[in-house]
Design a protein around this motif. Structure first.
Motif, PDB file in Angstrom:
ATOM      1  N   SER A   1      56.407 -10.094   7.046  1.00 60.35           N
ATOM      2  CA  SER A   1      55.435 -10.281   8.128  1.00 60.35           C
ATOM      3  C   SER A   1      54.074 -10.664   7.560  1.00 60.35           C
ATOM      4  CB  SER A   1      55.324  -9.009   8.965  1.00 60.35           C
ATOM      5  OG  SER A   1      54.349  -9.137   9.965  1.00 60.35           O
ATOM      6  N   ARG A   2      53.665 -10.002   6.491  1.00 65.45           N
ATOM      7  CA  ARG A   2      52.381 -10.331   5.860  1.00 65.45           C
ATOM      8  C   ARG A   2      52.414 -11.735   5.273  1.00 65.45           C
ATOM      9  NH1 ARG A   2      52.747  -4.606   4.118  1.00 65.45           N
ATOM     10  NH2 ARG A   2      51.281  -3.448   5.438  1.00 65.45           N
ATOM     11  N   ASP A   3      53.565 -12.114   4.699  1.00 58.89           N
ATOM     12  CA  ASP A   3      53.701 -13.480   4.181  1.00 58.89           C
ATOM     13  C   ASP A   3      53.546 -14.491   5.319  1.00 58.89           C
ATOM     14  OD1 ASP A   3      54.154 -12.505   1.655  1.00 58.89           O
ATOM     15  OD2 ASP A   3      56.339 -12.758   1.720  1.00 58.89           O
TER      16      ASP A   3
ATOM     17  N   GLU B   1      50.358  -5.905  13.617  1.00 61.80           N
ATOM     18  CA  GLU B   1      51.659  -6.571  13.714  1.00 61.80           C
ATOM     19  C   GLU B   1      52.598  -6.165  12.574  1.00 61.80           C
ATOM     20  OE1 GLU B   1      53.426 -11.120  14.195  1.00 61.80           O
ATOM     21  OE2 GLU B   1      51.269 -10.749  14.297  1.00 61.80           O
ATOM     22  N   ALA B   2      52.106  -6.229  11.338  1.00 61.39           N
ATOM     23  CA  ALA B   2      52.986  -5.922  10.206  1.00 61.39           C
ATOM     24  C   ALA B   2      53.491  -4.480  10.272  1.00 61.39           C
ATOM     25  CB  ALA B   2      52.254  -6.178   8.886  1.00 61.39           C
ATOM     26  N   GLU B   3      52.610  -3.539  10.601  1.00 58.18           N
ATOM     27  CA  GLU B   3      53.034  -2.139  10.673  1.00 58.18           C
ATOM     28  C   GLU B   3      53.996  -1.907  11.827  1.00 58.18           C
ATOM     29  OE1 GLU B   3      52.509   0.215   8.442  1.00 58.18           O
ATOM     30  OE2 GLU B   3      51.465  -1.296   7.239  1.00 58.18           O
ATOM     31  N   ALA B   4      53.757  -2.590  12.964  1.00 55.65           N
ATOM     32  CA  ALA B   4      54.667  -2.460  14.107  1.00 55.65           C
ATOM     33  C   ALA B   4      56.053  -2.988  13.752  1.00 55.65           C
ATOM     34  CB  ALA B   4      54.107  -3.207  15.316  1.00 55.65           C
ATOM     35  N   ILE B   5      56.102  -4.088  12.998  1.00 58.98           N
ATOM     36  CA  ILE B   5      57.389  -4.660  12.612  1.00 58.98           C
ATOM     37  C   ILE B   5      58.116  -3.725  11.646  1.00 58.98           C
ATOM     38  CG2 ILE B   5      58.432  -6.569  11.289  1.00 58.98           C
ATOM     39  CD1 ILE B   5      56.374  -8.412  12.648  1.00 58.98           C
ATOM     40  N   GLY B   6      57.354  -3.027  10.801  1.00 59.25           N
ATOM     41  CA  GLY B   6      57.977  -2.025   9.942  1.00 59.25           C
ATOM     42  C   GLY B   6      58.638  -0.922  10.756  1.00 59.25           C
ATOM     43  N   LEU B   7      57.975  -0.472  11.804  1.00 56.83           N
ATOM     44  CA  LEU B   7      58.562   0.521  12.695  1.00 56.83           C
ATOM     45  C   LEU B   7      59.777  -0.042  13.420  1.00 56.83           C
ATOM     46  CD1 LEU B   7      55.381   2.131  14.325  1.00 56.83           C
ATOM     47  CD2 LEU B   7      56.905   3.167  12.636  1.00 56.83           C
ATOM     48  N   ALA B   8      59.687  -1.317  13.808  1.00 57.82           N
ATOM     49  CA  ALA B   8      60.801  -1.955  14.512  1.00 57.82           C
ATOM     50  C   ALA B   8      62.063  -1.970  13.653  1.00 57.82           C
ATOM     51  CB  ALA B   8      60.423  -3.379  14.920  1.00 57.82           C
ATOM     52  N   ALA B   9      61.892  -2.134  12.353  1.00 60.48           N
ATOM     53  CA  ALA B   9      63.046  -2.145  11.455  1.00 60.48           C
ATOM     54  C   ALA B   9      63.755  -0.797  11.443  1.00 60.48           C
ATOM     55  CB  ALA B   9      62.611  -2.526  10.041  1.00 60.48           C
ATOM     56  N   GLN B  10      63.030   0.255  11.784  1.00 59.25           N
ATOM     57  CA  GLN B  10      63.621   1.590  11.814  1.00 59.25           C
ATOM     58  C   GLN B  10      64.166   1.956  13.192  1.00 59.25           C
ATOM     59  OE1 GLN B  10      61.037   4.609   9.782  1.00 59.25           O
ATOM     60  NE2 GLN B  10      59.639   2.883   9.527  1.00 59.25           N
TER      61      GLN B  10
ATOM     62  N   GLN C   1      63.988 -14.512   8.334  1.00 64.36           N
ATOM     63  CA  GLN C   1      64.101 -13.462   7.315  1.00 64.36           C
ATOM     64  C   GLN C   1      63.603 -12.118   7.839  1.00 64.36           C
ATOM     65  OE1 GLN C   1      62.244 -14.902   3.654  1.00 64.36           O
ATOM     66  NE2 GLN C   1      63.159 -16.916   4.001  1.00 64.36           N
ATOM     67  N   ILE C   2      62.555 -12.158   8.683  1.00 64.84           N
ATOM     68  CA  ILE C   2      62.069 -10.915   9.302  1.00 64.84           C
ATOM     69  C   ILE C   2      63.153 -10.321  10.193  1.00 64.84           C
ATOM     70  CG2 ILE C   2      60.439  -9.983  10.994  1.00 64.84           C
ATOM     71  CD1 ILE C   2      58.373 -11.988   9.867  1.00 64.84           C
ATOM     72  N   LEU C   3      63.802 -11.171  10.983  1.00 64.86           N
ATOM     73  CA  LEU C   3      64.874 -10.695  11.854  1.00 64.86           C
ATOM     74  C   LEU C   3      66.026 -10.126  11.015  1.00 64.86           C
ATOM     75  CD1 LEU C   3      66.234 -10.272  14.528  1.00 64.86           C
ATOM     76  CD2 LEU C   3      66.822 -12.708  14.593  1.00 64.86           C
ATOM     77  N   GLU C   4      66.318 -10.757   9.901  1.00 64.44           N
ATOM     78  CA  GLU C   4      67.366 -10.252   9.009  1.00 64.44           C
ATOM     79  C   GLU C   4      66.986  -8.881   8.450  1.00 64.44           C
ATOM     80  OE1 GLU C   4      69.552 -11.418   4.769  1.00 64.44           O
ATOM     81  OE2 GLU C   4      68.106 -12.775   5.671  1.00 64.44           O
TER      82      GLU C   4
END
Length: 215
Positions: free
Chosen positions: A209-211, A101-110, A192-195
């Protein structure tokens, strides 16, 4: 005895439908016949068909779209993978969330599009309306938000993996919210993740995401 008989009929219907899927009666993505049509073809009741379709949906073979019908998702039965996930411990699930999940969200930010962000905002608004209310309603809305986060990475493999994994995520969230007081800070992390996605900041998105996973 009637319960046993009903269960036997449902399992028979499941096996018949699995056999038809394996035989290639329907293509992936194709809409399946309606419950009345299947009931007539199989010679069983609509209720039995409905229960059998729920089993197939749980196993991941089909997708039931409310008001639209049932669609074939895959011809490869993922039930064994689902069963393996169901045996995961809480710690194993947490570790897997950090990796997936955390790594996917990192990709999503890009990679996220404006349409992705709009869908995420809508999902977050919906889940926020239930955060301090009915738990099951919140869980349903929260899982939509999390799935959309992963989908925003635009990696079909990650999206599909998360669909199977989301049952464990939901169970973990439900356990936490059932045993501890609901903390506004936890919901704020979603915002905050969405931001972070909006600002195209993958490292901040992963950290938040990890938090959230550890909260």
């Amino acid at each position: 005895m009637s319960v046993i008989v009903k269960r036997s009929l449902v399992l028979q219907a499941v096996e018949q439908l699995r056999a038809r899927i394996a035989a290639g009666d329907w293509a992936v993505g194709e809409r399946l016949p309606t419950e009345p049509e299947l009931a007539q073809e199989l010679g069983i009741s609509r209720n039995t068909v409905r229960e059998a379709m729920r089993v197939l949906a749980f196993s991941g073979l089909i997708e039931i779209r409310q008001g639209d019908g049932s669609y074939l998702r895959t011809v490869q039965d993922p039930l064994q993978a689902v069963l393996a996930l169901s045996r995961c411990s809480v710690d194993h699930a947490r570790e897997a969330r950090h990796i997936l999940e955390a790594e996917a969200i990192g990709l999503a930010a890009q990679r996220c599009t404006e349409a992705d962000l709009q869908g995420l905002r809508q999902a977050l608004t919906h889940s926020g309306a239930h955060f301090h209310g009915d738990l099951q309603a919140y869980l349903e809305a929260d899982m939509v938000f999390h799935q959309r986060l992963v989908d925003a990475a635009h990696n079909p493999a990650l999206s599909e993996l998360y669909r199977y994994f989301s049952g464990l995520v939901r169970a973990a969230v439900e356990h936490n919210m059932s045993h501890t007081a609901r903390c506004q800070h936890t919901f704020d992390l979603h915002e905050q993740i969405l931001e972070a996605l909006t600002q195209r900041d993958p490292e901040r998105a992963k950290r938040l995401s990890r938090d959230l996973i550890e909260s």
